[in-house]
Design an enzyme around this catalytic site. Structure first.
Site, short mmCIF file in Angstrom:
data_model
loop_
_atom_site.label_atom_id
_atom_site.label_comp_id
_atom_site.label_asym_id
_atom_site.label_seq_id
_atom_site.Cartn_x
_atom_site.Cartn_y
_atom_site.Cartn_z
N SER A 136 0.85 -1.19 0.00
CA SER A 136 0.00 0.00 0.00
C SER A 136 0.88 1.24 0.00
CB SER A 136 -0.90 -0.01 1.24
OG SER A 136 -1.76 1.11 1.25
N LYS A 162 -1.05 -0.82 -4.47
CA LYS A 162 -2.29 -0.12 -4.10
C LYS A 162 -1.95 1.33 -3.80
CE LYS A 162 -4.43 -0.48 0.01
NZ LYS A 162 -5.28 -1.07 1.10
N LYS A 164 -3.21 4.91 -2.35
CA LYS A 164 -4.20 5.66 -1.59
C LYS A 164 -4.59 6.90 -2.41
CE LYS A 164 -4.29 3.32 2.34
NZ LYS A 164 -5.51 2.76 2.96
N ASP A 190 -7.36 2.91 -3.24
CA ASP A 190 -8.11 2.87 -1.99
C ASP A 190 -8.47 4.29 -1.59
OD1 ASP A 190 -9.20 2.39 0.48
OD2 ASP A 190 -7.36 1.69 1.42
N GLU A 215 -11.30 0.69 -3.88
CA GLU A 215 -11.67 0.24 -2.54
C GLU A 215 -12.36 1.35 -1.75
OE1 GLU A 215 -9.35 -1.44 1.46
OE2 GLU A 215 -8.28 -1.18 -0.43
N ASP A 240 -14.49 -2.28 2.19
CA ASP A 240 -13.60 -2.49 3.34
C ASP A 240 -14.36 -2.09 4.60
OD1 ASP A 240 -11.70 -2.25 5.37
OD2 ASP A 240 -10.33 -0.98 4.26
N LYS A 264 -10.52 -7.64 6.87
CA LYS A 264 -9.58 -7.29 7.94
C LYS A 264 -10.11 -7.91 9.24
CE LYS A 264 -7.99 -2.90 5.98
NZ LYS A 264 -8.05 -1.42 6.10
N GLY A 292 -4.76 -4.74 5.72
CA GLY A 292 -3.91 -4.58 6.89
C GLY A 292 -4.14 -3.25 7.58
#
Length: 376
Positions: A136, A162, A164, A190, A215, A240, A264, A292
């Site tokens: 990430s 991934k 952000k 995400d 996400e 998520d 998660k 995570g």
């Protein structure tokens, strides 16, 4: 099992680089771990809550209070039969507080499995001995800085990136990464609830980049909005924060609010509920992957075991330890040459805590002494 001792140890572990999301920037990993001694065996677990209630309504000090005043008394009332699978029913009268429930159930499960010489992977039903690792990448100050970071992670061998994102940092960084590395790179984004349905047209601008998924683009309580967004964009929608139980997963799938789920364990109350979410998703042909919370080795080890279940068909955020920490409180997890991380095979979570390192990062240690019985 009979619980003999239970304590909370607060840790502050420096991150190797600041980690920025739409919620803010973290420079250290502030967490607590629970240590339980039951029938002479130690069990460990890491709380997934953050210092402030931004990712979810839970936060570290609140989780400790709920443990002390509500969850632990209810579990101790079970007497000498404190099996991990009984934690959920014993604590069910307490609404929510999934992260507090997770850390208690997991510590007990670790001790219980050690007593029986069984690993987390074996207990959960893992079918692989290593899992592909994604990484990430936080929000950066510039696109060149982002590309430098991605360069480094790909050189290390990560098989999925991934990014952000947030309003103002979405289309252009994604475009830059896709143009630099081509269509073969497994790439996803995400949003951490940073958008609304009014942004659907803007989010559709991500469609040409052939992303694995977007996400949690909308607020966690907006399943209807996610279902509508999924109809308006071509990029698969992954949930998520919206998924806190197997029931939530079944509802979201039925509504068409997602076609992928990030599991998660800390967010859903523990590994037993996480396995149920996996089972619901798999029965409906919905792929899952393991997210995570910047866990140290105590939390990362059981996540790897979960990610080895058959329904986890997408690379997760099961990065190597050095993605976040120069020194971890357990022996470091490392990437294999093919971008995978081995699943621990020892009893329980499968890794030992390093006492000297743990002490170095310890801020305080508090026994979970009861302050009266639970209310209600």
């Amino acid at each position: 099992m009979r619980i003999e001792h239970l304590e909370v140890r607060y840790l502050q572990i420096p991150l190797v680089t600041p980690f920025r999301t739409s919620f803010g920037t973290a420079y250290d990993k502030d967490t607590f771990v629970v240590r339980v001694v039951a029938d002479g065996v130690e069990g460990w677990a890491e709380c997934g809550a953050e210092a402030d209630p931004l990712y979810s309504s839970e936060f570290l000090r609140g989780a400790e209070m709920v443990l002390r005043e509500q969850l632990v008394p209810r579990v101790l009332a079970l007497g000498g039969d404190v099996a991990a699978h009984r934690v959920a029913s014993a604590t069910a009268p307490v609404k929510g507080h999934h992260m507090a429930k997770h850390v208690l159930e997991t510590a007990l499960l670790d001790a219980e499995l050690k007593l029986h010489d069984v690993s987390f992977g074996t207990y959960l039903g893992a079918e692989r001995d290593r899992v592909p690792a994604g990484v990430s990448v936080g929000i950066m100050d510039s696109v060149p800085a982002l590309l430098d970071a991605v360069d480094g992670y790909l050189e290390q061998g990560y098989v999925r990136i991934k990014l952000k994102i947030e309003p103002g940092w979405d289309v252009e960084p994604v475009r830059a990464v896709r143009e630099r590395y081509g269509d073969d790179l497994l790439l996803q984004v995400d949003a951490n609830t940073a958008y609304t349905l009014a942004d659907a047209r803007h989010l559709a601008r991500l469609d040409p980049f052939d992303l694995l998924l977007v996400e949690q683009p909308l607020p966690e309580d907006d399943l209807r909005g996610h279902a509508e967004l999924a109809r308006r964009i071509a990029t698969p929608v992954c949930l998520d924060e919206s998924i806190t139980s197997a029931s939530d997963a079944a509802t979201a799938i039925a509504l068409g609010a997602c076609s992928i789920i990030n599991v998660k364990p800390s967010r859903v109350g523990g590994y037993l509920e996480a396995r149920r979410i996996h089972d619901v998703a798999r029965a409906n042909g919905v792929p899952v992957w393991c997210g995570g919370m910047l866990e140290c080795g105590i939390g990362r080890a059981p996540n790897l075991a979960l990610a080895a279940l058959p329904g986890f068909t997408l690379p997760g955020d099961t990065s190597a330890s050095d993605r976040y920490f120069a020194t971890d409180v357990t022996p470091a997890f490392e990437l294999d040459d093919d971008g995978c991380v081995p699943v621990p095979t020892g009893p329980g979570i499968g890794v030992d805590v390093l006492p000297d390192v743990l002490e170095e990062f310890t801020v305080s240690v508090e026994s979970l002494t009861l302050r009266g019985g639970p209310r209600g």
